[in-house]
Design a protein around this motif. Sequence first.
Motif, PDB file in Angstrom:
ATOM      1  N   ARG A  74      76.228   5.194  29.624  1.00  0.00           N
ATOM      2  CA  ARG A  74      75.396   5.729  28.547  1.00  0.00           C
ATOM      3  C   ARG A  74      74.352   6.700  29.109  1.00  0.00           C
ATOM      4  N   LEU A  75      73.799   6.392  30.278  1.00  0.00           N
ATOM      5  CA  LEU A  75      72.842   7.299  30.911  1.00  0.00           C
ATOM      6  C   LEU A  75      73.496   8.624  31.261  1.00  0.00           C
ATOM      7  N   ALA A  76      74.752   8.566  31.702  1.00  0.00           N
ATOM      8  CA  ALA A  76      75.472   9.800  32.030  1.00  0.00           C
ATOM      9  C   ALA A  76      75.608  10.678  30.794  1.00  0.00           C
ATOM     10  N   PHE A 101      73.527  15.449  27.866  1.00  0.00           N
ATOM     11  CA  PHE A 101      72.984  16.062  26.648  1.00  0.00           C
ATOM     12  C   PHE A 101      71.619  16.694  26.926  1.00  0.00           C
ATOM     13  N   LEU A 102      70.741  15.968  27.624  1.00  0.00           N
ATOM     14  CA  LEU A 102      69.399  16.479  27.903  1.00  0.00           C
ATOM     15  C   LEU A 102      69.443  17.687  28.833  1.00  0.00           C
ATOM     16  N   LEU A 103      70.317  17.630  29.852  1.00  0.00           N
ATOM     17  CA  LEU A 103      70.418  18.760  30.772  1.00  0.00           C
ATOM     18  C   LEU A 103      70.987  19.988  30.071  1.00  0.00           C
ATOM     19  N   ALA A 104      71.891  19.754  29.118  1.00  0.00           N
ATOM     20  CA  ALA A 104      72.418  20.883  28.344  1.00  0.00           C
ATOM     21  C   ALA A 104      71.302  21.539  27.530  1.00  0.00           C
ATOM     22  N   LEU A 105      70.445  20.713  26.908  1.00  0.00           N
ATOM     23  CA  LEU A 105      69.310  21.255  26.164  1.00  0.00           C
ATOM     24  C   LEU A 105      68.351  22.002  27.079  1.00  0.00           C
ATOM     25  N   LEU A 106      68.117  21.435  28.275  1.00  0.00           N
ATOM     26  CA  LEU A 106      67.232  22.086  29.233  1.00  0.00           C
ATOM     27  C   LEU A 106      67.793  23.433  29.665  1.00  0.00           C
ATOM     28  N   SER A 107      69.091  23.466  29.956  1.00  0.00           N
ATOM     29  CA  SER A 107      69.726  24.722  30.368  1.00  0.00           C
ATOM     30  C   SER A 107      69.650  25.759  29.260  1.00  0.00           C
ATOM     31  N   LEU A 108      69.877  25.308  28.023  1.00  0.00           N
ATOM     32  CA  LEU A 108      69.791  26.235  26.888  1.00  0.00           C
ATOM     33  C   LEU A 108      68.376  26.778  26.739  1.00  0.00           C
ATOM     34  N   ALA A 161      74.949  18.297  41.867  1.00  0.00           N
ATOM     35  CA  ALA A 161      74.655  16.950  42.357  1.00  0.00           C
ATOM     36  C   ALA A 161      74.643  15.933  41.214  1.00  0.00           C
ATOM     37  N   VAL A 162      74.044  16.312  40.092  1.00  0.00           N
ATOM     38  CA  VAL A 162      74.018  15.428  38.929  1.00  0.00           C
ATOM     39  C   VAL A 162      75.434  15.142  38.434  1.00  0.00           C
ATOM     40  N   GLN A 163      76.258  16.168  38.398  1.00  0.00           N
ATOM     41  CA  GLN A 163      77.636  15.992  37.946  1.00  0.00           C
ATOM     42  C   GLN A 163      78.401  15.058  38.871  1.00  0.00           C
ATOM     43  N   LEU A 164      78.276  15.264  40.183  1.00  0.00           N
ATOM     44  CA  LEU A 164      78.992  14.410  41.144  1.00  0.00           C
ATOM     45  C   LEU A 164      78.519  12.966  41.051  1.00  0.00           C
ATOM     46  N   PHE A 165      77.218  12.778  40.859  1.00  0.00           N
ATOM     47  CA  PHE A 165      76.687  11.418  40.756  1.00  0.00           C
ATOM     48  C   PHE A 165      77.302  10.684  39.576  1.00  0.00           C
ATOM     49  N   PHE A 166      77.321  11.326  38.426  1.00  0.00           N
ATOM     50  CA  PHE A 166      77.838  10.650  37.242  1.00  0.00           C
ATOM     51  C   PHE A 166      79.366  10.580  37.232  1.00  0.00           C
ATOM     52  N   ILE A 169      79.884   7.441  39.084  1.00  0.00           N
ATOM     53  CA  ILE A 169      79.642   6.279  38.236  1.00  0.00           C
ATOM     54  C   ILE A 169      80.852   6.002  37.347  1.00  0.00           C
ATOM     55  N   ILE A 170      81.353   7.052  36.712  1.00  0.00           N
ATOM     56  CA  ILE A 170      82.526   6.881  35.853  1.00  0.00           C
ATOM     57  C   ILE A 170      83.722   6.423  36.683  1.00  0.00           C
ATOM     58  N   GLY A 171      83.828   6.945  37.913  1.00  0.00           N
ATOM     59  CA  GLY A 171      84.908   6.520  38.800  1.00  0.00           C
ATOM     60  C   GLY A 171      84.871   5.032  39.097  1.00  0.00           C
ATOM     61  N   GLU A 172      83.664   4.475  39.232  1.00  0.00           N
ATOM     62  CA  GLU A 172      83.548   3.033  39.477  1.00  0.00           C
ATOM     63  C   GLU A 172      84.108   2.232  38.301  1.00  0.00           C
ATOM     64  N   TYR A 173      83.838   2.692  37.103  1.00  0.00           N
ATOM     65  CA  TYR A 173      84.391   2.014  35.927  1.00  0.00           C
ATOM     66  C   TYR A 173      85.915   2.153  35.877  1.00  0.00           C
ATOM     67  N   VAL A 174      86.417   3.316  36.261  1.00  0.00           N
ATOM     68  CA  VAL A 174      87.867   3.516  36.301  1.00  0.00           C
ATOM     69  C   VAL A 174      88.502   2.586  37.340  1.00  0.00           C
ATOM     70  N   LEU A 175      87.871   2.445  38.500  1.00  0.00           N
ATOM     71  CA  LEU A 175      88.377   1.536  39.524  1.00  0.00           C
ATOM     72  C   LEU A 175      88.396   0.097  39.025  1.00  0.00           C
ATOM     73  N   SER A 176      87.356  -0.270  38.270  1.00  0.00           N
ATOM     74  CA  SER A 176      87.319  -1.615  37.708  1.00  0.00           C
ATOM     75  C   SER A 176      88.480  -1.835  36.742  1.00  0.00           C
ATOM     76  N   ILE A 177      88.751  -0.850  35.911  1.00  0.00           N
ATOM     77  CA  ILE A 177      89.887  -0.940  34.993  1.00  0.00           C
ATOM     78  C   ILE A 177      91.193  -1.000  35.774  1.00  0.00           C
TER      79      ILE A 177
END
Length: 333
Positions: free
Chosen positions: A235-237, A242-249, A282-287, A290-298
């Motif tokens: 959810r944080l990702a 969303f927030l970074l997209a607003l910031l970039s805009l 860096a933000v993209q790779l970090f998240f 995180i998503i990869g960890e959930y995929v590994l769990s699945i």
Amino acid sequence: MSDQTESSVLISIVTPCFNEEDNVSELVERIGTALAPFPKYDYEHIFIDNASTDRTVERIKLIAQTNPKIKLIVNTRNFGHIRSPVHAIMQARGAAIITMASDLQDPPELLGAFLKQWEAGYKIAVGVKPKSRETFLMTLVRRTYYRTIGRISDVKLIPDFTGFGLYDRSVIDEIRKIGDPYPYFRGLISELGFEYATIPFEQPRRLRGITKNNFYTLYDLAMLGITSHSKVPVRLAAMAGFLLALLSLGVSITYLLLKLMFWDYFTVGTAPILISVFFFAAVQLFFIGIIGEYVLSIHSQVMKRPLVVEKERINFERESITLTKLEPPCGYV
């Protein structure tokens, strides 16, 4: 408690081990001493060895020759510190199962306190370690992890709980029904919602041998706990994206307006652009991680591999080499 007569209540003690040749003999002696004041209980002590490279198996076999209460399962290879203990728990026949480490940092002297809480009606009695004689850095890391996962977890986890404790047979039967091939045992205990009692203790310093936990095993356990019991990182990702997209805009619009207003002398240069690119990467790779960890769990759930493969058994009624399967519960003895 189960409906067994007081003279025949069997307690199972489960101890995973790997290269603990200097500790197993003392552990057996201290457990026997701790249970001596409770003659109404019989017990079996199941060691499960993760293919030790020292004399751990040899020493347990020597003890088992003269003490039929001592049982041994030897794995064909090291199946890790998560799967191996759960397999041994599933082989236990007792009305209650006690899990404890083989390094003597889980004090056997607490077994009496566990049994008293069980007799009082608690299905679960666990040891918690608000204090530890580990190094300051390790204590700080563990405490930070426990507090963090406790805050983000979907269920209320037991603080400072490592798995050391007593579990009624009904609790183990529920875990068996779940059939998780890579279970986060501490989280499952909280997930089930049984009422529990806690017994605080100060974890002693390891006296002999070296810890088998390294950065990878601790990281694996930490990620398993997070992915098994929390949706917060994903959810944080989503929210961060969303927030970074607003910031970039916002930055883009601001840059455009300033350029239109001060066309001749407004320049940004390459440094802010490079910093922004690396930051967002860096933000993209970090998240993605995180998503990869959930995929590994699945992936672990989908594979449905056995918890362990056994090489041999000692002092069991039926000695055989078996694949671990979460079968219907076996009866009491």
